[in-house]
Design a protein around this motif. Structure first.
Motif, short mmCIF file in Angstrom:
data_model
loop_
_atom_site.label_atom_id
_atom_site.label_comp_id
_atom_site.label_asym_id
_atom_site.label_seq_id
_atom_site.Cartn_x
_atom_site.Cartn_y
_atom_site.Cartn_z
N ARG A 130 1.20 -1.02 -0.41
CA ARG A 130 -0.56 0.09 -0.07
C ARG A 130 0.58 1.28 -0.02
O ARG A 130 1.98 1.25 0.04
CB ARG A 130 -1.22 -0.01 1.14
N PRO A 131 -0.05 2.33 -1.01
CA PRO A 131 0.94 3.81 -0.89
C PRO A 131 1.92 4.11 0.42
O PRO A 131 3.04 4.60 0.61
CB PRO A 131 0.03 4.56 -0.61
N GLY A 132 1.14 3.81 2.05
CA GLY A 132 1.48 4.27 3.03
C GLY A 132 2.47 3.24 3.66
O GLY A 132 4.00 3.66 3.82
N VAL A 133 2.66 1.91 3.17
CA VAL A 133 3.77 0.83 3.55
C VAL A 133 4.87 1.47 2.93
O VAL A 133 6.00 1.60 2.85
CB VAL A 133 3.26 -0.54 3.96
N ARG A 134 4.62 2.04 1.40
CA ARG A 134 5.92 2.32 0.74
C ARG A 134 5.97 3.19 0.61
O ARG A 134 7.65 3.71 0.74
CB ARG A 134 5.29 2.63 -0.93
N ALA A 135 5.78 4.26 1.49
CA ALA A 135 6.27 5.35 2.24
C ALA A 135 6.94 5.25 3.05
O ALA A 135 8.54 5.86 3.41
CB ALA A 135 5.71 6.77 2.31
N LEU A 136 6.40 4.35 3.83
CA LEU A 136 7.66 4.20 5.28
C LEU A 136 8.79 3.24 4.86
O LEU A 136 9.87 2.95 5.10
CB LEU A 136 7.13 2.53 5.89
N LEU A 137 8.77 2.39 3.66
CA LEU A 137 10.15 1.81 3.12
C LEU A 137 10.32 3.04 2.39
O LEU A 137 12.04 2.60 3.12
CB LEU A 137 9.68 1.63 1.59
N GLY A 138 10.88 3.95 2.53
CA GLY A 138 11.33 4.47 1.25
C GLY A 138 12.47 4.91 2.09
O GLY A 138 12.86 5.30 2.58
N ASP A 176 16.19 2.73 11.41
CA ASP A 176 16.32 1.28 10.43
C ASP A 176 15.39 -0.06 10.71
O ASP A 176 14.88 -0.71 10.14
CB ASP A 176 17.96 1.42 10.38
N VAL A 177 15.98 -0.47 11.41
CA VAL A 177 15.37 -2.11 12.62
C VAL A 177 14.31 -1.12 12.48
O VAL A 177 13.38 -2.67 12.08
CB VAL A 177 16.36 -2.02 13.54
N LEU A 178 13.61 -0.59 13.32
CA LEU A 178 11.60 -0.75 12.97
C LEU A 178 11.33 -0.76 11.85
O LEU A 178 10.10 -0.89 11.82
CB LEU A 178 11.75 0.61 14.28
N GLY A 179 11.81 0.18 11.36
CA GLY A 179 11.59 0.36 9.71
C GLY A 179 11.45 -1.12 9.31
O GLY A 179 9.97 -0.94 8.40
N THR A 180 12.66 -2.02 9.22
CA THR A 180 12.48 -2.96 8.49
C THR A 180 11.78 -3.97 8.92
O THR A 180 10.64 -4.54 8.24
CB THR A 180 14.04 -3.73 9.09
N VAL A 181 11.19 -4.26 9.98
CA VAL A 181 10.29 -5.10 10.96
C VAL A 181 9.04 -4.63 10.31
O VAL A 181 8.25 -5.57 9.67
CB VAL A 181 10.67 -4.79 12.99
N VAL A 182 8.02 -3.53 10.63
CA VAL A 182 7.18 -3.05 10.45
C VAL A 182 6.86 -3.12 8.79
O VAL A 182 5.64 -3.41 8.09
CB VAL A 182 7.32 -1.86 11.17
N VAL A 183 8.01 -2.33 7.78
CA VAL A 183 7.19 -2.99 6.51
C VAL A 183 7.42 -3.89 6.33
O VAL A 183 6.63 -4.72 5.67
CB VAL A 183 8.88 -2.40 5.14
N SER A 184 8.46 -4.75 6.80
CA SER A 184 8.10 -6.82 6.36
C SER A 184 6.98 -7.22 7.06
O SER A 184 6.60 -8.31 6.51
CB SER A 184 9.76 -7.52 7.27
#
Length: 232
Positions: A130-138, A176-184
């Motif tokens: 979803r767009p929100g997840v892609r923004a978090l991915l970026g 970075d770790v938090l974003g990786t876990v949430v995006v995954s």
């Protein structure tokens, strides 16, 4: 897509074969009897190195056939640096100056290769989210890039950074770790935009599994549908 799948299959076979040989040598070194000497230690370190490199290569392969494939290709090139420098350190007796240079090259190469492996997995998982997840991915990839650059500079300069810099890097690493876990988690288990559930008969699923090789069922079905629609 078929060409990419074929290359991916060959790389997977080569990776599995390489690590299988390295693992066999490690087992032989442990079970050969006698004193555990320097050579046996070098063999085990080489086995560990090949195993870690194999995991990284599999991460890079996650981008095969996706728009982020260039990231995986870059990772496959960069991983050569830490592997070669590590082998030199394991099997060669270097002088202080040469050892220092090789060690710094290994450190920088490892940081970049690990960051590209992380980016490959995240892009493969979150590319269709979803767009929100892609923004978090970026944002997560930006944090990973900042962390990689900072660590590379510290390793190359061999200079202790100020405390405030270390604290800042710690914050970046945590984010970075938090974003990786949430995006995954959201990419793997969250809802996908426009996703539709279609029942596929069991006999067709079996036929797909018999011919998909290392590709996912989704990739095979998508290729079949796109080919059918394109031929109409």
């Amino acid at each position: 897509m078929r060409a990419t799948s074929g290359v991916r299959t060959q790389i997977v076979r080569l990776t599995i074969g390489s690590f299988s040989v390295a693992a066999l040598l490690g087992v032989v070194a442990l079970l050969s009897g006698g004193a555990f000497g320097r050579t046996e230690g070098r063999v085990l370190l080489t086995t560990l190195l090949v195993g870690i490199a194999s995991v990284a290569v599999l991460c890079y392969l996650a981008t095969a056939g996706t728009p982020a494939q260039a990231v995986g290709v870059a990772g496959g090139v960069v991983i050569v640096v830490p592997v070669v420098t590590a082998l030199v350190q394991i099997w060669s007796d270097l002088g202080p100056d040469a050892s220092d240079l090789v060690g710094r090259t290994f450190g920088v190469g490892t940081v970049v290769a690990a960051t590209l492996a992380q980016a490959s997995l995240l892009l493969a998982l979150g590319g269709r989210a979803r767009p929100g997840v892609r923004a978090l991915l970026g944002a997560t990839l930006a944090m990973a890039a900042v962390l990689a650059v900072a660590l590379s500079v510290i390793i190359a300069a061999q200079d202790d950074p100020p405390s405030v810099v270390l604290r800042g890097l710690g914050v970046v690493a945590i984010l970075d770790v938090l974003g990786t876990v949430v995006v995954s988690a959201l990419s793997r288990f969250g809802p996908h935009p426009g996703a539709a559930s279609v029942a596929v008969p069991a006999d067709l699923v079996a036929r797909v599994d018999a011919h998909r090789g290392t590709r996912s069922r989704e990739d095979v079905v998508r290729e079949a549908i796109e080919g059918w629609l394109g031929g109409r």
